[in-house]
Write an enzyme that holds these catalytic residues in place. Structure first.
Site, PDB file in Angstrom:
ATOM      1  N   SER A 613       0.848  -1.191   0.000  1.00 37.56           N
ATOM      2  CA  SER A 613       0.000   0.000   0.000  1.00 37.56           C
ATOM      3  C   SER A 613       0.890   1.250   0.000  1.00 37.56           C
ATOM      4  O   SER A 613       1.675   1.419  -0.930  1.00 37.56           O
ATOM      5  CB  SER A 613      -0.977  -0.035   1.172  1.00 37.56           C
ATOM      6  OG  SER A 613      -2.006   0.913   1.011  1.00 37.56           O
ATOM      7  N   ASP A 688      -8.874  -4.896  -6.616  1.00 37.21           N
ATOM      8  CA  ASP A 688      -8.650  -3.907  -5.559  1.00 37.21           C
ATOM      9  C   ASP A 688      -9.539  -2.687  -5.806  1.00 37.21           C
ATOM     10  O   ASP A 688      -9.408  -2.011  -6.834  1.00 37.21           O
ATOM     11  CB  ASP A 688      -7.172  -3.504  -5.557  1.00 37.21           C
ATOM     12  CG  ASP A 688      -6.758  -2.769  -4.294  1.00 37.21           C
ATOM     13  OD1 ASP A 688      -7.602  -2.061  -3.722  1.00 37.21           O
ATOM     14  OD2 ASP A 688      -5.595  -2.904  -3.887  1.00 37.21           O
ATOM     15  N   HIS A 720      -7.448  -5.342  -1.901  1.00 37.07           N
ATOM     16  CA  HIS A 720      -6.275  -4.717  -1.269  1.00 37.07           C
ATOM     17  C   HIS A 720      -5.685  -5.616  -0.184  1.00 37.07           C
ATOM     18  O   HIS A 720      -4.558  -5.402   0.261  1.00 37.07           O
ATOM     19  CB  HIS A 720      -6.685  -3.361  -0.684  1.00 37.07           C
ATOM     20  CG  HIS A 720      -5.539  -2.427  -0.464  1.00 37.07           C
ATOM     21  ND1 HIS A 720      -4.674  -2.044  -1.466  1.00 37.07           N
ATOM     22  CD2 HIS A 720      -5.100  -1.798   0.655  1.00 37.07           C
ATOM     23  CE1 HIS A 720      -3.762  -1.215  -0.980  1.00 37.07           C
ATOM     24  NE2 HIS A 720      -4.003  -1.050   0.300  1.00 37.07           N
TER      25      HIS A 720
END
Length: 745
Positions: A613, A688, A720
């Site tokens: 991330s 995602d 994610h």
């Protein structure tokens, strides 16, 4: 064991590590031989940290402690349990396999779960007590059930597409929920359900929290009951202004196309309103939120007597937060006070505030440079806590005794402890034990506290404490012995050491490290993990993911550093990244790598960096800024262009791209693909909905156009949270073996 937790002086860290290894070797000789901790075991059930209760709540009468517990054969499926607080006896209250229809979750509920980072969980993921303590509201498979204390359940809803956000009203008169984008009420004692709002549908939603409220503002609901069940405040938002992104959720068996309204930085947000109405649906009024429509509805709360609402209104640039007192009969809003961000900074939203029965308001503010508690009473402010440390949470208030309970890092920035301070002011008193990271909740009377604690050598424990902090009973002692899942691996458990280095501006940067048993004369590769973004504090005296022990067992040193911009260090430390993402964080991680290269047991040519991330973004920025500094880099689900990420998060730190274009251009993950000469592995889930796959494909295209080599692994159907997939880690290991090599040399 305490020596493992001591901060290691920079000048003696190598010697200290070798001494610790000698002591550890003696201890290991007296223990049974340890088993190897494999990836397969890490990702299997039961959880290596032991069975951890979730969502712990005391019943209104205090006789029962309820919680969600994973099943022995499936650590992701949760059942509802109850524990008698007098006898300690436990029983399963609701078996998740015996409620629910088995229906697929709606897309709206899937997205809510993803926002809460619980998308992998099944069974019972939340519940609510009725105020009389006789029943519990249990959502399952999109519908609502009432469970009695004998475990018998009654289905309340049977709605195609399911319902959202179910809860019991404060006096227990109603069950409320969102159905077909409207708010519905159903008498708890029985009777027909009815819609409290009309007009929901298409782009209009009542009673829900919009995307950025869930994802970035930590606000999960869109409606609020008054304490007397008389009124309901309901958010209405319209997504029509929001830009439509075509998102392809690419799966193994096909691709689903979603026209997702996503408020990217610099683009329109939802149009938000707040309405108040009586529980019979009459007397509806629209709250006056001001003349600027481009605002965030940050928080909504009722005063204890239900006479008014407290509404927090945040401006789009997140530099001002207004607290409004709202008359529920007219919707008229009267400003109480405003918080203004420091120059070159922003407002951090918080839940650490409390309206008091005597008319006062407890409020966490960063106005003196650190997050502290203040008391507003009769128009005057009194500061209750002060110093170069941070209040991280308001736990409870005992107005009768004049005491405030809160979490803070007053004694050690690496530890969260429970403190109490008089409402009249005074010196805070610590109620929890040093050497632990704590999380604490309390009953409504602030008489009993549930303390969850851990440290690097003990997975989370839970105990019940009194108002003085004295432990009354274990809820989950979770000792690592006997048949505990981690017991077979305890003999090989490696200690965590902590230390600091200096940033360019003189700030202390805290790090944590785990090493294998160091052999004299050998040099080891480093698995250098980072997050780097604002918000989390990762370096702390808490229980670590056993995955770290597996990495170390393969002959790697594990290292992590919290750079400037991370949380719980004060406004100046956090604000270093203002309009400068990808600069000071990269410099601080470079300082970490430079420090590692000074250690005699580190192989300076084998430092590999990893992040997911924001950490994935950092991996790319780090190897572009410093070609050759790192031996390899893994970038998971990175944001690569901040134009593509959501408004509330991105604009808080970077400003509006319509007026701050230069900052956005500088912050792009890869500005010069020819500088990406470090071996790179790029990973991303192909479904995602938070960091869109476009972020990685954009970088892949740039590297390909520049004819730069890199490795790529995309995950069909994964969101994610793809990082929880074992294949991600076997892929990482193969990549590192090929480009860096495990073990000492």
């Amino acid at each position: 064991m305490r020596s493992w937790l001591a901060v290691v002086a920079l000048a003696t860290v190598a010697t200290g590590a070798l001494v610790a290894d000698a002591a550890q070797a003696q201890a290991d000789a007296a223990r049974p031989a340890a088993q190897r901790l494999t990836l397969e075991r890490i990702f299997a059930a039961p959880d290596l940290g032991g069975q951890q209760p979730r969502s712990l709540k005391l019943s209104p009468d205090g006789r029962l402690l309820t919680f969600l517990r994973p099943r022995a054969d499936d650590r992701f499926r949760l059942d509802l349990w109850a524990r008698d607080t007098a006898t300690g006896q436990e029983r399963m209250l609701v078996d998740s396999t015996r409620v629910g229809s088995g229906a697929a979750l709606s897309e709206a509920e899937k997205m809510q779960r993803e926002r809460a980072r619980i998308g992998a969980l099944t069974g019972i993921i939340r519940y609510d007590w009725s105020p009389d303590g006789r029943q519990l509201l249990v959502p399952a498979d999109g519908d609502l059930y009432l469970a009695g204390l004998d475990g018998a359940t009654r289905r309340l809803t049977e709605v195609k597409g399911g319902v959202l956000n179910g809860e019991v009203s404060p006096r227990g008169g109603f069950v409320s929920y969102v159905r077909d984008q409207n708010l519905w009420l159903q008498p708890l004692a029985g009777g027909a359900a009815r819609a409290l709002t009309q007009g929901g549908g298409g782009t209009v939603h009542f009673g829900e929290a919009e995307f950025v409220a869930q994802e970035e503002m930590d606000r999960r609901t869109g409606y609020w009951w008054s304490p007397d069940d008389r009124y309901v405040a309901v958010e209405r938002f319209d997504e029509a202004p929001v830009q439509v992104f075509t998102r392809a959720a690419i799966g193994a068996a096909g691709t689903e196309i979603y026209q997702q309204r996503y408020p990217a930085a610099g683009t329109p947000n939802v149009a938000v309103e707040l309405h108040v109405m009586r529980a019979d649906g009459k007397g509806q009024v629209k709250v006056d939120l001001g003349t600027d429509p481009d605002i965030y509805l940050a928080r909504v709360d009722w005063l204890p007597d239900g006479s008014a609402l407290l509404v927090q209104r945040e401006n789009r640039s997140q530099t001002r937060l207004d607290v409004l007192r709202v008359d529920p009969a007219t919707g008229k809003a009267t400003p109480l006070f405003s918080e203004t961000a420091a120059p070159r900074s922003w407002i951090n939203l918080t839940d650490s505030y409390r309206a008091l029965a005597d008319g006062g308001l407890l409020w966490r503010s960063e106005r003196d440079g650190y997050g502290h508690l203040w008391l507003l009473r009769a128009g005057r402010w009194t500061q209750l806590t002060k110093g170069p440390w941070v209040v991280t949470g308001l736990v409870a208030v005992d107005e009768a005794a004049g005491k405030v309970y809160f979490m803070a890092n007053k004694d050690d920035v690496l530890e969260q402890q429970l403190y109490v301070v008089p409402l009249a002011g005074g010196t805070p008193e610590r109620l929890t034990e040093r050497g632990w990271q704590n999380n604490v909740t309390a009953d409504g009377a602030a008489q009993r506290f549930l303390v969850t604690r851990s440290n690097p050598n003990q997975p989370p424990q839970v105990y019940l404490a009194d108002a003085a902090g004295k432990r009354l009973a274990w809820v989950n002692e979770n000792r690592v012995e006997g048949d505990h899942p981690y017991a077979p691996y305890l003999a090989a458990h490696r200690p965590v050491t902590f230390g600091t280095i200096k940033a360019e501006d003189g700030s202390d940067l805290h790090w944590q490290m785990v090493t294998p048993k160091l052999e004299p004369g050998k040099r080891y590769p480093v698995f250098f993990q980072h997050y780097g973004g604002p918000g989390p504090q990762n370096v702390a005296r808490d229980w670590k993911n056993p995955l770290i022990q597996h990495i170390v067992d393969r002959g790697w040193i594990y290292f992590e550093l919290d750079n400037r911009g991370s949380a719980n260090r004060g406004v100046e430390f956090e604000s270093a990244i203002w309009h400068a993402m990808g600069t000071v964080e990269v410099a601080d991680q470079r300082a970490g790598a430079t420090y590692l290269k000074t250690l005699g047991y580190v192989d300076p040519k084998r430092i590999a960096t990893y992040g997911w991330s924001y950490g994935g973004y950092m991996s790319l920025k780090m190897i572009e800024a410093d070609p050759g500094l790192y031996a390899a880099a893994i970038s998971g689900a990175p944001v690569t262009d901040w134009h593509l990420y959501d408004s509330h998060y991105t604009e808080r730190y970077m400003g509006d791209p319509r007026t701050d274009a230069a900052a956005y251009d500088t912050s792009r993950a890869v500005r010069d693909p020819k500088r990406i000469t470090t071996p790179l592995l790029l990973l991303h889930g192909m479904a995602d909905d938070n960091v869109f796959l476009d972020n990685s494909t954009k970088v892949a295209a740039a590297l390909q156009a520049a004819d730069m080599p890199f490795d790529l692994m995309f995950y069909p159907g994964k969101t994610h949270s793809a990082v929880r997939d074992i294949h991600v880690w076997t892929t990482i290991e193969r990549f590192l073996d090929a480009h860096v090599g495990s073990g000492p040399k």
